[in-house]
Scaffold this active site. Structure first.
Site, mmCIF file in Angstrom:
data_model
loop_
_atom_site.group_PDB
_atom_site.id
_atom_site.type_symbol
_atom_site.label_atom_id
_atom_site.label_comp_id
_atom_site.label_asym_id
_atom_site.label_seq_id
_atom_site.Cartn_x
_atom_site.Cartn_y
_atom_site.Cartn_z
ATOM 1 N N TYR A 1 0.098 -7.706 -1.830
ATOM 2 C CA TYR A 1 -1.004 -7.009 -1.175
ATOM 3 C C TYR A 1 -2.289 -7.632 -1.716
ATOM 4 C CZ TYR A 1 -4.216 -3.244 0.158
ATOM 5 O OH TYR A 1 -5.276 -2.536 0.676
ATOM 6 N N ASN B 1 -4.680 -10.008 4.043
ATOM 7 C CA ASN B 1 -6.070 -9.594 4.233
ATOM 8 C C ASN B 1 -6.963 -10.727 4.730
ATOM 9 O OD1 ASN B 1 -7.078 -6.916 4.040
ATOM 10 N ND2 ASN B 1 -6.367 -6.812 1.913
ATOM 11 N N ASP C 1 0.507 -8.223 3.226
ATOM 12 C CA ASP C 1 -0.833 -8.111 3.781
ATOM 13 C C ASP C 1 -1.722 -9.093 3.030
ATOM 14 O OD1 ASP C 1 -3.380 -7.433 4.552
ATOM 15 O OD2 ASP C 1 -3.227 -5.315 4.023
ATOM 16 N N ASP D 1 -1.856 1.903 10.085
ATOM 17 C CA ASP D 1 -2.814 1.063 10.811
ATOM 18 C C ASP D 1 -2.343 -0.384 10.872
ATOM 19 O OD1 ASP D 1 -3.189 0.763 8.072
ATOM 20 O OD2 ASP D 1 -5.375 0.790 8.156
ATOM 21 N N GLU E 1 0.827 -1.214 0.000
ATOM 22 C CA GLU E 1 0.000 0.000 0.000
ATOM 23 C C GLU E 1 0.860 1.262 0.000
ATOM 24 O OE1 GLU E 1 -4.294 0.631 1.267
ATOM 25 O OE2 GLU E 1 -3.487 -0.528 2.928
#
Length: 254
Positions: free
Chosen positions: A106, A147, A145, A242, A36
């Site tokens: 990602y 997810n 990530d 985050d 990101e």
């Protein structure tokens, strides 16, 4: 060798908060992977020194997605997307070294209303097939990530979140399939019963302070590297995004 992965949720913002560069310098990674980035070419100049080569995969859509890898070990080859160079959302970079591959990823989000879940599941199958193809050539270190919180131990409120994006049975099942295809979740390999260790927290008030989080950032390695894992940790004290960084140490030679 030390590998680091961090979803920075906007690299310029993370740098401007004074978070990225001090951590980058202190962690002293051989390979540092970022997700990101939310950048286009030429939008940032990182003062990380000439020791690191930089590789970027930009999304076509401005301010969205994007990945990068900074390595002080020169790669033999660099690939984008599933090896075909077609990756409009800038989600995958693969570096080939003499004795292993590094893949940063990602993974697409299924969205809150799960409208992108069918695409997500197709993407998972393609990603698993891609990693398996690499693994047939040489061992793989895959990070990023993903997810998904794989197990109930990987999320603070499992019961209330079941069925939500990132904790659907379908997404968790795809993670199980990926591990079953010959890969190891390095953090769980070393810390099978550790609780309350997360890598992402909602931006809602006091959520991170109260550690109401999800573990959705991973280092996976080929099964045959399992005995070479020296350390796997979550640097949850590091702010600026985050997400927090995750770190892997492996007994390898490039």
């Amino acid at each position: 060798m030390r590998f680091v992965s961090w979803n920075v949720n906007g690299l310029r913002a993370c740098v401007n908060k004074g978070a990225f560069l001090p951590y980058f310098e202190s962690v002293d990674a051989d390979v540092f992977c970022v997700q990101e980035t939310k950048l286009q070419a030429g939008q940032i100049q990182l003062p990380i020194g000439e020791a690191y080569q930089q590789f970027w995969n930009y999304a076509e859509r401005k301010g969205y997605s994007g990945t990068a890898v900074f390595t002080r070990i020169p790669p033999l080859d660099v690939r984008y997307g599933f090896g075909d160079g077609i990756d409009p959302e800038g989600r995958i970079i693969t570096l080939e070294f003499p004795s292993f591959y590094v893949v940063t990823v990602y993974t697409p989000n299924a969205k809150r209303d799960l409208s992108r879940l069918p695409y997500r599941l197709e993407w998972e199958d393609a990603f698993r097939a891609y990693l398996c193809a690499l693994d047939r050539e040489k061992p793989v270190i895959a990070c990023g990530d993903l997810n998904v919180a794989h197990q109930e131990i990987d999320i603070k409120n499992a019961k209330s979140n079941r069925g939500n994006s990132g904790f659907t049975d379908e997404e968790r099942g795809k993670m199980t399939e990926l591990l079953g295809a010959g890969f190891v979740d390095t953090f769980r390999a070393l810390h099978p019963d550790v609780t309350d260790k997360y890598t992402w927290w909602s931006n809602m008030p006091r959520v991170r302070e109260r550690n109401i989080g999800w573990r959705i950032d991973y280092f996976l390695v080929s099964d045959r590297l399992r005995e070479r894992i020296l350390g796997a940790r979550i640097d949850d004290h590091v702010l600026g995004s985050d997400h927090c960084p995750v770190v892997l140490e492996v007994d390898l030679k490039a």
